[in-house]
Every structure is written in structure tokens, then in C-alpha cells.
Write an enzyme that holds these catalytic residues in place. Sequence first.
Site, mmCIF file in Angstrom:
data_model
loop_
_atom_site.group_PDB
_atom_site.id
_atom_site.type_symbol
_atom_site.label_atom_id
_atom_site.label_comp_id
_atom_site.label_asym_id
_atom_site.label_seq_id
_atom_site.Cartn_x
_atom_site.Cartn_y
_atom_site.Cartn_z
ATOM 1 C CG ASP A 91 132.864 33.279 142.425
ATOM 2 O OD1 ASP A 91 133.057 34.420 142.873
ATOM 3 O OD2 ASP A 91 133.295 32.905 141.318
ATOM 4 C CG ASP A 265 134.010 34.775 150.171
ATOM 5 O OD1 ASP A 265 132.835 34.396 150.381
ATOM 6 O OD2 ASP A 265 134.285 35.769 149.445
ATOM 7 C CB CYS A 303 150.667 39.713 165.149
ATOM 8 S SG CYS A 303 150.541 38.892 163.543
ATOM 9 C CB CYS A 305 152.422 37.538 160.699
ATOM 10 S SG CYS A 305 152.543 39.326 160.418
ATOM 11 C CB CYS A 308 153.979 41.447 163.606
ATOM 12 S SG CYS A 308 152.435 42.228 163.048
ATOM 13 C CG HIS A 333 149.345 42.173 159.994
ATOM 14 N ND1 HIS A 333 149.729 41.563 161.177
ATOM 15 C CD2 HIS A 333 148.188 42.829 160.297
ATOM 16 C CE1 HIS A 333 148.864 41.846 162.137
ATOM 17 N NE2 HIS A 333 147.924 42.616 161.638
#
Lengths: 400, 348
Positions: A91, A265, A303, A305, A308, A333
Site C-alpha cells: 500500500d 485485504d 474444513c 486445513c 482442523c 485456520h
Amino acid sequence: MALRFEVLARFNRARAARMTLPHFLCETPLFMPVGTQGTIKGLTTSQLEEIGCQIILGNTYHLALRPTSELIDELGGLHKFMNWSRALLTDSGGFQMVSLLHLADITENGVTFQSPVDGNPMLLTPEESIQIQNRIGADIIMALDDVVKTTTTGPRIEEAMYRTIRWIDRCIAAHQRPGEQNLFAIVQGGLDPVLRDICVKALTERNLPGYAIGGLAGGEDKDSFWRVVAQCTAALPEDKPRYVMGVGYPLDIVVCSALGADMYDCVYPTRTARFGTALVPEGVLKLKHKAMAEDIRPIDPTCACMVCRTYSRAYIHALVTKDAMGSQLLSYHNLYYMLQLSRDLHNSIIQGRFPEYVLVYSFLQFPKGDVPKWVCNAMEVAGIDIAACLPPSSSRGCGA
Amino acid sequence: MALRFEVLARFNRARAARMTLPHFLCETPLFMPVGTQGTIKGLTTSQLEEIGCQIILGNTYHLALRPTSELIDELGGLHKFMNWSRALLTDSGGFQMVSLLHLADITENGVTFQSPVDGNPMLLTPEESIQIQNRIGADIIMALDDVVKTTTTGPRIEEAMYRTIRWIDRCIAAHQRPGEQNLFAIVQGGLDPVLRDICVKALTERNLPGYAIGGLAGGEDKDSFWRVVAQCTAALPEDKPRYVMGVGYPLDIVVCSALGADMYDCVYPTRTARFGTALVPEGVLKLKHKAMAEDIRPIDPTCACMVCRTYSRAYIHALVTKDAMGSQLLSYHNLYYMLQVYSEKKFL
């Protein structure tokens, strides 16, 4: 131009696209984790790759302070410094300056502020912001804009919008690496459609690689928020990416994508993780809650991931607020969740089932049918029928 | 007994062995990272496997407070709770109690202390310690011992040594899972060779699966430290593991292994990481130092860990003390270093 943007599929205003950047081929819609000073709190580079992160946002303000853009440049640029081979966006530094520093002030020349290092007066000009970003070397760099809070009223909004246009020309002139870095302009104008329209047209004339919709994700009401996004996505060039800065909550991202935005974002997923909150299809799960202490299920049984698949709610409950590991696992997560959301949006549009995806998403979040009115209104404009998840008795309106 | 210990090779007193535990086949000498309350600060379970961690130490005191041993038991034991499939060791809780709590006091019955939760007086007995550890379910559990600082002098040392012997019998009697969990006794006796000898003999008679050398790694001078280790390793059974508690610096581990010890634990690698210090073959590298700011080399060019393969000193310098990621990456590297120092020594 160092960016190619190809729309692969659409549903009304929503699009799934391929955005080719110098360091990575991205699929949109996409969410960018915020890596403040070259790191996402708690995750290693390989974990970021594991969860499918395509592009990370670095804050120019923080990086310029530490370790300084000159050092990053000397060491070969931010990609090399943090050993991140995929895409990066920086930015302009302006927003943090205004929001973090006491005596920051905006003049025609730039943003004047008191250096947090030694208290001396300093000035961040459009030229300086671009030079710093040229040294950092990200794939996408943001113009320095004059951003005001959406809660502001009066002539300041118009002043800021016109100044943003004058500053984009200074940014373009200062940009020394257009073949490697893509300068995005940022649309301002507060909540005023007339001002927004002037700004969109003026910035579009500059023919930049991409455009951001700025000045939102502040204190504005949701109904005003979606209308500004809808107006801008309708007016900005079809064949260039649209980035809604600072957004956001998963629901906001679904709505903005339905309206035709591509990039987002937000610090929300990692920040809320540090408060013990996990993002789940139904909304949020508060791991600090006593009920979690003996719950052997994973955070989200749907999930895939690492967190999880490996840990129970009970385990994370035991850690949360007592050991940094709790925040770390929840950050992992939550970012996976946001990136999976991005993939789901992209894939559902490609596979021609975007409206079904939105319907299921809304149903999971609002099982009692209390979909907020602003969402209903936005979906109507987006041409997506979510009547099936509203209570049968309701005629038009959903909950407030 | 739920442990098998086979010495594969020797060099004088040093030995490389295979220690088969219920959850994992370990190779010694080995270092155990300290996972205080079921987690090693900053590393996920798969990262621990990545760096070759064989066994982790859990602090019974912290786990009993939070989330409590009863809950851990209900949820199937600590292995399941933290989803760690390899080996675990729990300490007795006694040491932390004495070192962390204000009004802790040791009597024949056990360790009396003020509960940090509600301030009420509580008592940790040998029986209670073993029961808590039975619930937690680690592969190796430690006896509650009466440990004194090596800087203590006078009759307290002898008292503590004899009490440790009396308490081992209470621990043995209370132990309900000898087929799955290995109870190790802890040799006390301060820096006094006579007391240490009495203690070693008495504990050896109890024929336990393994033995620890306790009461060191405090304020004692190094010359006294190695002599106590040397005496104990010479006297303890050859065919059982010897665990020097609280050790330590890499150099200490090399020396103790040369003298015949097999197992170690210490917070040092992770704690020093949080101060910005990395462990390297030459000693330590202080990442906070200004000289690191532009150093593009990895922490240790000879190290194969993820951190050294991915990040430069300059990058870590920028993070250290400013972002928790710095500590995390250094913890990862430091633990990898400790675990590798072991496999170097293993090829005896």
C-alpha cells in the site's frame, strides 16, 4: 504493463478471472492476507503456500520504518527478503500514517507527520511513496491517495477526491518500474455518487493496470457501503481488476464479488484469531467459551486445513489467551478459511453455480432466514435470487 | 515394563541406544523439547515431526491447573488431546511447585502450596502426582522427589535424599498403569558423593524402568556438575536409560553423553530463541545485533532446517523482538539444532 487480466467466466456482474503478475498467476476473486512487516503473524512461508495464499499485502509505512526500503532494496527486494516467491502488493503508506500517527496532516504536497523514530517533522509525498514502493519491489503498488473517513461530511470529501486525481499523475510520473510493478489508482469520493463518478472517470482516463475502491471499510453503514461498491464496479473498466481495500468480513466479500469486485485485504481473520475467534461457515466460533472446553470436534468439521485435521476445539480452548500457540493455530485456520472462500467464489463462477453457492452460503450464515436487508438489496442489484433462504412469510424485505 | 532399552554401540562410557516406548521407538542420546502445557511454543505438531522430535516433556503442574488431568483423561489422554503420536514424558509437578509458588513448603506428606487459582492451601503428595500422571497418560512418568537447590548446604540435603527414597515407594504403590507408563526414579543428594551413592543404590534396588539424575542444572559450578553426573552414570544400571533433568546447553549435553547419560530436557533452546539468540555450531548467534541487519546468510549455512533454507539473518533480525514470528522461527531452528546434535552423536 506487468499484469494480464483475463475474465474466464461470469455470472451477471460477478467474474472469475486469471490475473498474471510478475511473480505469480493469481485466480480471482482473491483475498490477500496482511503481512504488515514482511510476515503474516504466526505463519511461515511454507504454511502460507500450504493454505494456497497467492498474494500478500505488505504495509509500506511499517516496512519503511523497519527495516527501511533502502535495506530491502539492497538485499534484493521484499520477495527475496522474506523468501516469498508468489505475489506481493504494497500500500502507499498514507492510510497508516493518518490512522496511526497523532499529528499527521494532509496538504497538497503530501502527508506531513511526526516521525515516530525521532519526533522530527517529515513529509510523505506521492513521489516518495512510489520511490519507497519501487525499492520494496512488489508486483502491485498503490498510489498515494487523500483518503477521508466515510463518516466525514462537507467539502473535505470533494477536496480529497480531486487531490487524489492530482496525486495519481504525480505517482505515475514518479514510477520508475512500470514494466515490473503495477500501479493501481484508488477511487475516492466518500459516499457521494457524483464525486465517485468524477473520480472513476478521471482515473480510468489514466489507463492504469488496476483500480481500487478506497475510503470504505470505515464506520459507514452497510447500506451505503454496498452502493458505493456497486456504483464503482459498474463504472470501472471491465477488463481490469477491482480491489476493494480493507474488506473484510466473509459476507462482505461474497456480496462485493457478486457485484463485480475481484480483490480484497483485511486484518480481520488474523486479528480475530488473536481474540480466540474462529471463522466458520455458520459465522464465528468463540474458542474461549466454556462450552469449548470438552468439545472434541475440530473447529469446522467441513474444513480440510491442518488445524482442523489435527486439533480439537478442547485443545485450542486450553491454549487460547494462555499460549500464543492458540492464536497461531486460529490464524492458520482463519486464513485458510478466507483463502478457501476465495477459491470457492472463483470455482463456483467458473463452474456455473455461483448463485447456488451464494444461496448455500447465506443459508449457513442465517439459518433462521434473518439475512440483513443490505445483503438482500445488494443481491437484488447483483441479480442473485436468495429468496429461498428467507422465511416463507416474508414478502420482500429481510431482517434489518 | 513398557520400555525396552538396547545399547547398539559404545565408546567408553558413551552409548548409542534404542529405547522402545509405547508410542515411539526412540534413539538415544536424545533431547526432549519442553511442551509446558501440551504445546511447544510456536511449533505445530507437524513441524515437530518435521524436525525429528521423538519425545516431548509436558509439565504436570501446568497441565493439572489447565486444562486439568481429569479433562485430559476424559478426552483420551494427552497424546490424543494434543494429537501427538510420538512419545511423551511428564514430570512430577514438584519442581515447578517449589520454584514457581510463593508459599510452597515440603513436608513428609508432600508439597504443600497455595493454589494459584483460589489461594486455598493444597497438598501434592507422591500418590496424587502419580495419579495425575496416570490420567495424563505419558509414556514416561517421573516420581515426586524432594529436590533441593545445589547451592543449599547442611542437613536439608540429606533429609531430601532420604525422603526421595521413601517417596519412590509411595509412587510405586500408587502407580496404576505400569504396563503402559514407565515410572522413573530421580537420584538426589546434592553435590555430596556419599549421599548420591546411597540414593543410587536404594533406587536401583527398586528395579525401575529408568533413572534420572536430579537436582542439578541449578546454580552449581560446572566442575561439581560433571562430577555428580559422572558418579551417577558410573553407578546406575548399564541397561537402563539415564536422564539428566534440566540439561541444557549443547556443550553440557555433549559432555554428559560422553559420560554415559542418554536423555535431556531444557527450556533453553526455546527460551533463548525468544531473546533473539540462535544456536549454531560455533556457540550462539545474537540476531538482535546490528551486524545482522544486512547479513544475507542463513543463521547457520551448515543447517538443513526449514528456517536456514528459507530465511536470511537480515530478515530474522528485522523481526526479532518486534514480531512474534522472529521467536517462532528461532525456536524452530534451535530445536532442530538440538535434535540434530543428537543424531550426530548417535553415530558412535
